[in-house]
Write a protein that holds these residues in place. Structure first.
Motif, PDB file in Angstrom:
ATOM      1  N   TYR A   1      -3.005  -1.258  10.241  1.00 64.40           N
ATOM      2  CA  TYR A   1      -3.056  -0.290  11.334  1.00 64.40           C
ATOM      3  C   TYR A   1      -4.479  -0.235  11.877  1.00 64.40           C
ATOM      4  N   CYS A   2      -4.618   0.350  13.066  1.00 67.70           N
ATOM      5  CA  CYS A   2      -5.930   0.466  13.695  1.00 67.70           C
ATOM      6  C   CYS A   2      -6.812   1.433  12.905  1.00 67.70           C
TER       7      CYS A   2
ATOM      8  N   ARG B   1      -5.332   8.124  10.358  1.00 67.61           N
ATOM      9  CA  ARG B   1      -4.400   7.184  10.966  1.00 67.61           C
ATOM     10  C   ARG B   1      -3.135   7.891  11.449  1.00 67.61           C
TER      11      ARG B   1
ATOM     12  N   CYS C   1      -0.891  -2.575  15.918  1.00 69.74           N
ATOM     13  CA  CYS C   1      -1.663  -3.246  16.955  1.00 69.74           C
ATOM     14  C   CYS C   1      -2.149  -2.282  18.042  1.00 69.74           C
ATOM     15  N   HIS C   2      -1.712  -1.023  18.013  1.00 69.55           N
ATOM     16  CA  HIS C   2      -2.088  -0.063  19.050  1.00 69.55           C
ATOM     17  C   HIS C   2      -2.462   1.280  18.431  1.00 69.55           C
ATOM     18  N   MET C   3      -3.129   2.092  19.219  1.00 69.79           N
ATOM     19  CA  MET C   3      -3.535   3.427  18.763  1.00 69.79           C
ATOM     20  C   MET C   3      -3.653   4.342  19.984  1.00 69.79           C
TER      21      MET C   3
ATOM     22  N   ASN D   1      -5.321  -0.845  22.722  1.00 71.44           N
ATOM     23  CA  ASN D   1      -5.482  -1.753  21.583  1.00 71.44           C
ATOM     24  C   ASN D   1      -6.481  -1.168  20.589  1.00 71.44           C
ATOM     25  N   CYS D   2      -6.487  -1.740  19.383  1.00 72.19           N
ATOM     26  CA  CYS D   2      -7.402  -1.249  18.346  1.00 72.19           C
ATOM     27  C   CYS D   2      -8.854  -1.428  18.803  1.00 72.19           C
TER      28      CYS D   2
ATOM     29  N   TYR E   1      -9.323  -3.043  11.981  1.00 71.16           N
ATOM     30  CA  TYR E   1      -8.036  -2.799  11.339  1.00 71.16           C
ATOM     31  C   TYR E   1      -8.233  -2.393   9.884  1.00 71.16           C
TER      32      TYR E   1
END
Length: 581
Positions: A54-55, A63, A82-84, A98-99, A103
């Protein structure tokens, strides 16, 4: 006098089970078959995927705050890390991005891999599979030049030089500080692995008389199998991929002090007409084995006979790399398989100046229908064997259950497979049936492994059944490798046998290069990879029934002989021998 037979008699007299052979054969099996097997199949652990990722959230957030639950459009990356949610001036927004800060990775068993080291996820995901393909490309590109250098400069020199460079590039890999340095080192490892295995295995085989060479090939396969099993245990104990790579790379360098013990191949020295060196080595072996030696093993008349023999002898080329078993695996020459040395690839033409020699090429295999058919089917067999073997090995990390246990069991089944393949080829089903049925069993096992769910509707755990069918598939495809290396050279005519074997070995690397990308399709559907492997094996196994049976048949010497194989019953070798008496 037949010099080749005389040398074989000398080797028998010196003792195949003598002290020298035990020490040198053990050295070669461990360092030119075992270690390369482990240093190749370590790719399964080096490229293993995390359980999740996760990012990395910004400071002050967790998170749970930044991971989006949905993008509103049901696109595929959400839930994969892949996203946040974007943070502006310390305020969490609902904008998805995007991150931004790297990661975080979760590995079930606490291991590391290049995926987490170099962030090979999301839009960089294919770089992981590309790295494996780079290794296989090194194996492909290194095959021919290393074989040529082995013929030019000798087996011993190239074996030890390749071991040195193989170990050095492995150490460089362990200390690679970025992805690009990593793939360069992995490519070099692929190239030098070929030199290690080709030179080492040819040196091993050339120490043995003809009746022992098939067992020498079996020993090479067994060394591969035991090494891969040992790798599973080492990987379980050493979870950091850099440390594991360093242990293996330093381990193979232990071979270097044996330089003073291992002698050059007597057969190679003879082919270079270095008769005094060849004689000296035979005398040293006799002394080491405490065997009374004649004043001369090679008489003058034999040396003159050799001049004529070696003037038409073809260069040594590999026939099968597995692993070898490797796989990429078992390596050898036509002579390794108990056949006579191949003469120069040529056909004789008469003109006013007398006989001329025109070199044959692999293109001549496609000029007649039956030989072309046999060549195409064997090409498919090699591709299917390679893509299925490496595919099942790489897919071990995707199977339900413990990754290390799965890999251990999938590796363990290789050992009995190689033994049984040897006996069925020699004493029971023959070459064709062994190859065809093993491919078909592998295909069926792949289908069942893909189709069986992890649990039934009422909650019954089926992971054991999945692992069992995966083991059957690995057993069967290892069985194929145990047979195809012997089968292939018996189908091709003498003039193009080595060239054809080299072509098929090279083409099989295409399957190994494609395997990681097919395994990557697991992200699209877990059913795809194993079904694709199964289809390859099923088509190849079915078509193999169209090939001729070669057990106890004389080797085809000319293109005409190759074209007639399977069209008319071939006389057995025993019958052929009796006809000449």
């Amino acid at each position: 006098m037949d010099l080749g037979k005389d040398l074989d008699n000398a080797l028998r007299y010196l003792g195949v089970r003598g002290r020298y052979n035990w020490i040198v054969l053990s050295h070669l099996l461990i360092f030119t078959s075992g270690f390369p097997a482990a240093m190749t199949m370590i790719l399964v652990f080096i490229t293993s995927d995390p359980e999740s990722y996760y990012c990395t959230p910004p400071d002050g957030f967790s998170r749970n705050d930044t991971i989006p639950t949905s993008d509103g459009n049901n696109t595929n990356d959400f839930g994969k890390g892949c996203h946040m949610y974007e943070v502006h001036d310390g305020i969490l927004t609902q904008n998805v991005t995007n991150c931004k800060h790297g990661y975080e990775y979760v590995y079930t068993y606490g291991q590391t891999s290049i995926v987490s080291e170099f962030d090979l996820v999301c839009d960089q995901r294919l770089l992981k599979d590309t790295a494996t393909t780079v290794l296989m490309t090194g194996l492909l590109i290194g095959a021919y030049p290393m074989g040529h250098l082995c013929d030019r400069f000798g087996r011993k020199l190239m074996a030890f030089l390749s071991i040195l460079l193989y170990g050095a590039s492995g150490i460089g890999l362990a200390f690679a500080h970025n992805y690009y340095m990593f793939v360069v080192m992995w490519f070099l490892m692929g190239v030098f692995r070929q030199g290690t295995m080709i030179a080492g295995f040819v040196l091993l085989i050339e120490m043995l008389p003809p009746e022992r060479r098939a067992l020498g090939g079996l020993a090479g396969n067994m060394a591969w199998g035991f090494a891969v099993v040992t790798l599973a245990l080492l990987a379980f104990l050493i979870r950091n991929w850099r440390h594991l790579q360093l242990v293996l790379s330093l381990g193979i360098l232990v071979a270097l002090p044996f330089w003073r013990i291992v002698n050059e191949s007597v057969r190679w020295l003879q082919s270079q007409r270095r008769y005094d060196d060849a004689e000296r080595i035979l005398q040293q072996i006799a002394k080491f084995n405490r065997v009374a030696a004649p004043s001369k093993f090679l008489q003058a008349s034999e040396k003159e006979a050799l001049v004529q023999q070696t003037s038409t002898q073809a260069p040594v080329q590999q026939t099968n790399i597995i692993g070898a078993t490797g796989t990429d695996k078992a390596l050898g020459t036509n002579e390794d398989l108990g056949h006579k040395p191949t003469v120069e690839y040529s056909k004789l033409n008469e003109d006013n100046n007398g006989p001329k020699r025109t070199r044959l090429t692999v293109l001549d295999l496609f000029k007649t229908p039956n030989l072309a058919k046999n060549t195409l089917i064997l090409t498919l067999d090699w591709l299917a064997a390679s893509i299925t073997y490496y595919g099942l090995s790489l897919n071990a990390t995707n199977l339900a259950g413990n990754m290390y246990l799965n890999f251990f069991l999938l590796s363990l089944v290789e050992i009995p497979a190689y033994i049984m393949a040897y006996f069925t080829m020699e004493y029971f089903g023959g070459r064709k049936l062994t190859t065809a049925l093993s491919l078909l069993v592998a295909s069926i096992a792949c289908f069942f492994t893909a189709w069986i769910p992890e649990a039934t509707a009422n909650g019954t755990d089926l992971t054991t059944a999945i692992a069992a069918f995966a083991m059957i598939g690995k057993f069967a495809i290892s069985y194929t490798w145990g047979g195809i290396g012997v089968y292939t050279p018996e189908v091709f005519p003498t003039g193009v046998r080595s060239a054809a074997n080299g072509l098929l070995q090279s083409l099989s690397r295409i399957g190994a290069m494609a395997a990681p990308f097919i395994v990557h399709l697991n992200d699209v559907s877990p059913y795809l990879p194993l079904n694709i492997f199964g289809m390859f094996a099923m088509v190849a196994g079915t078509l193999t029934f169209l090939l001729p049976e070669t057990r106890n048949a004389p080797l085809p010497e000319t293109l005409e002989d190759g074209e007639m194989m399977g069209k008319i019953p071939a006389p057995s070798r025993d019958q052929e021998a009796s006809d000449k008496i």
